[in-house]
Design a protein around this motif. Structure first.
Motif, PDB file in Angstrom:
ATOM      1  N   VAL A  35     -11.856  63.079   8.965  1.00 14.79           N
ATOM      2  CA  VAL A  35     -10.409  63.253   9.150  1.00 14.79           C
ATOM      3  C   VAL A  35      -9.645  62.357   8.170  1.00 14.79           C
ATOM      4  O   VAL A  35      -8.696  62.794   7.507  1.00 14.79           O
ATOM      5  CB  VAL A  35     -10.006  62.939  10.614  1.00 14.79           C
ATOM      6  N   VAL A  36     -10.091  61.101   8.073  1.00 11.98           N
ATOM      7  CA  VAL A  36      -9.429  60.155   7.156  1.00 11.98           C
ATOM      8  C   VAL A  36      -9.518  60.678   5.721  1.00 11.98           C
ATOM      9  O   VAL A  36      -8.512  60.710   4.992  1.00 11.98           O
ATOM     10  CB  VAL A  36     -10.075  58.747   7.273  1.00 11.98           C
ATOM     11  N   VAL A  58      -5.231  60.294  15.310  1.00  9.44           N
ATOM     12  CA  VAL A  58      -6.335  61.267  15.281  1.00  9.44           C
ATOM     13  C   VAL A  58      -7.687  60.571  15.485  1.00  9.44           C
ATOM     14  O   VAL A  58      -8.498  61.011  16.310  1.00  9.44           O
ATOM     15  CB  VAL A  58      -6.310  62.087  13.966  1.00  9.44           C
ATOM     16  N   THR A  59      -7.913  59.457  14.770  1.00 18.55           N
ATOM     17  CA  THR A  59      -9.215  58.775  14.932  1.00 18.55           C
ATOM     18  C   THR A  59      -9.335  58.174  16.338  1.00 18.55           C
ATOM     19  O   THR A  59     -10.421  58.182  16.926  1.00 18.55           O
ATOM     20  CB  THR A  59      -9.414  57.664  13.869  1.00 18.55           C
ATOM     21  N   ILE A 104     -12.961  52.196  11.216  1.00 15.52           N
ATOM     22  CA  ILE A 104     -11.915  52.953  10.514  1.00 15.52           C
ATOM     23  C   ILE A 104     -10.638  52.983  11.360  1.00 15.52           C
ATOM     24  O   ILE A 104      -9.545  52.834  10.840  1.00 15.52           O
ATOM     25  CB  ILE A 104     -12.401  54.381  10.107  1.00 15.52           C
ATOM     26  N   LEU A 161      -3.304  58.965  11.044  1.00 10.79           N
ATOM     27  CA  LEU A 161      -4.749  58.670  11.032  1.00 10.79           C
ATOM     28  C   LEU A 161      -5.161  57.874  12.273  1.00 10.79           C
ATOM     29  O   LEU A 161      -6.227  58.120  12.843  1.00 10.79           O
ATOM     30  CB  LEU A 161      -5.115  57.895   9.762  1.00 10.79           C
ATOM     31  N   TYR A 200     -14.418  59.938  10.374  1.00  4.14           N
ATOM     32  CA  TYR A 200     -14.379  59.555   8.958  1.00  4.14           C
ATOM     33  C   TYR A 200     -13.921  60.716   8.075  1.00  4.14           C
ATOM     34  O   TYR A 200     -13.214  60.524   7.093  1.00  4.14           O
ATOM     35  CB  TYR A 200     -15.752  59.016   8.511  1.00  4.14           C
ATOM     36  N   VAL A 253      -7.178  63.764   5.268  1.00  4.67           N
ATOM     37  CA  VAL A 253      -5.746  63.407   5.170  1.00  4.67           C
ATOM     38  C   VAL A 253      -5.453  62.800   3.794  1.00  4.67           C
ATOM     39  O   VAL A 253      -4.444  63.127   3.162  1.00  4.67           O
ATOM     40  CB  VAL A 253      -5.331  62.451   6.316  1.00  4.67           C
ATOM     41  N   LEU A 254      -6.355  61.946   3.325  1.00  3.99           N
ATOM     42  CA  LEU A 254      -6.142  61.333   2.007  1.00  3.99           C
ATOM     43  C   LEU A 254      -6.180  62.382   0.892  1.00  3.99           C
ATOM     44  O   LEU A 254      -5.384  62.330  -0.040  1.00  3.99           O
ATOM     45  CB  LEU A 254      -7.184  60.244   1.750  1.00  3.99           C
ATOM     46  N   ILE A 301     -10.287  60.934  18.713  1.00  2.54           N
ATOM     47  CA  ILE A 301     -11.710  61.288  18.599  1.00  2.54           C
ATOM     48  C   ILE A 301     -12.570  60.241  19.321  1.00  2.54           C
ATOM     49  O   ILE A 301     -13.510  60.572  20.046  1.00  2.54           O
ATOM     50  CB  ILE A 301     -12.125  61.423  17.113  1.00  2.54           C
ATOM     51  N   LEU A 323     -17.961  51.044   4.395  1.00  2.00           N
ATOM     52  CA  LEU A 323     -18.662  52.217   4.949  1.00  2.00           C
ATOM     53  C   LEU A 323     -20.181  51.988   4.946  1.00  2.00           C
ATOM     54  O   LEU A 323     -20.872  52.265   5.933  1.00  2.00           O
ATOM     55  CB  LEU A 323     -18.315  53.438   4.096  1.00  2.00           C
ATOM     56  N   ILE A 335       1.794  57.975   7.540  1.00  2.00           N
ATOM     57  CA  ILE A 335       0.493  58.548   7.154  1.00  2.00           C
ATOM     58  C   ILE A 335      -0.632  57.809   7.896  1.00  2.00           C
ATOM     59  O   ILE A 335      -1.519  58.428   8.490  1.00  2.00           O
ATOM     60  CB  ILE A 335       0.288  58.461   5.625  1.00  2.00           C
TER      61      ILE A 335
END
Lengths: 65, 230
Positions: free
Chosen positions: A14-15, B97-98, B47, B94, A12, A18-19, B101, B25, B90
């Motif tokens: 990381v997101v 990377v996510t 996510i 993400l 979370y 980046v934003l 992980i 979230l 973009i």
């Protein structure tokens, strides 16, 4: 904090990172655009002033015999 | 679309993205129970998957705009297609990377070259990264617009291939959630939370797209103005 919790938090974050990075890059772009608008406005003002000063000279040339 | 209307749309989308993502979230961490096998780490799903699907949506949108450009010969679609590819990349970063992980915590590795789903997504990502190299190696104008549009259209073919890879392949460890048994794979609360998060990432992508497109248009008009004044 367990291992799974650390990885979930990292995903979370990381997101979010980046934003935020995108936001910073966009802020730089906006400031560049603002500077360019200012330069163009200055250029347009100088051109207008130059035209105004050349107009009376042209008028006086036309009046003179 | 007028500038004021576009600004209102951007604000509405940004607010929607903020509310939906914050809600998603909260639901993911305080409402959805731990998954039976994955446990707490399954929360990366809320996510990772929305972000991946949003990347596909951005590339699909870029292809649609490219098709419009080629069909209608209207060059304004060039900037729209380019911006959509930009957004797709973009969200692609993400996703990678996510996903990495999640792979580390579930499978014990950061990356697996044996996984067709991962490799195909990487191929898709690299394909669209090369779009920028193509675009900036050609002088601006109708030729560049057409070449970029054809490239963006070719890339969209990789999306169904990437999406179907885990369904067509055998003996893989990447889970398949969205198949005919989606109701048994996901509990009602999980599906609802996923949909909220997905709507949030789509709204976020749309908001970023509108802002980025406005910035690129302003940039382009300023360049024209500079050329006219100097």
């Amino acid at each position: 904090m367990s291992s799974a919790e650390k990885y979930v938090t990292a995903a979370y974050l990381v997101v979010l990172t980046v934003l935020l990075a995108y936001l910073v890059i966009y802020a730089f772009k906006l400031s560049r655009l603002e500077r360019e608008v200012g330069e163009l406005a200055e250029l347009a003002r100088r051109r207008r002033d130059a035209e105004r000063t050349s107009e009376p000279e042209r008028d006086s040339e036309e009046v003179a015999p | 679309m007028s500038t004021s209307l576009r600004n209102n749309t951007a604000v509405a989308l940004a607010v929607a993205a903020f509310v939906l993502l914050l809600g998603g979230l909260a639901l993911a961490f305080y409402w959805v129970p731990d998954a039976p096998i994955e446990g707490f780490r399954q929360r990366i799903f809320y996510i990772h998957v929305p972000v991946a699907l949003t990347a596909y949506a951005c590339f699909g949108w870029a292809a649609w705009k490219a098709l419009r450009l080629l069909w209608l010969r209207d060059e304004r679609y060039d900037l729209e297609s380019y911006t959509a590819v930009h957004m797709g990349l973009i969200f692609g970063i993400l996703t990678l990377v996510t996903g990495s992980i999640w792979a580390r915590t579930s499978w014990g590795v950061w990356w697996s070259w044996g996984e067709r789903q991962l490799v195909l997504f990487l191929v898709l990502f690299l394909f669209y990264s090369a779009y920028f190299m193509l675009r900036y190696s050609v002088d601006p104008g109708p030729r560049r617009a057409r070449m970029s549009a054809v490239y963006a259209l070719f890339g969209v073919v990789l999306i169904p291939v990437s999406f179907l890879a885990i369904r067509l392949a055998e003996g893989l460890i990447h889970p398949v959630v969205f198949d005919r048994n989606v109701n048994s794979n996901l509990a009602g609360s999980q599906l609802f939370t996923f949909l909220v998060c997905f709507a949030g990432t789509l709204a976020l992508a749309a908001s970023l797209y509108v802002n980025e497109l406005t910035g690129k248009r302003v940039d382009e008009r300023l360049r024209e103005l500079r050329e006219a004044l100097t």
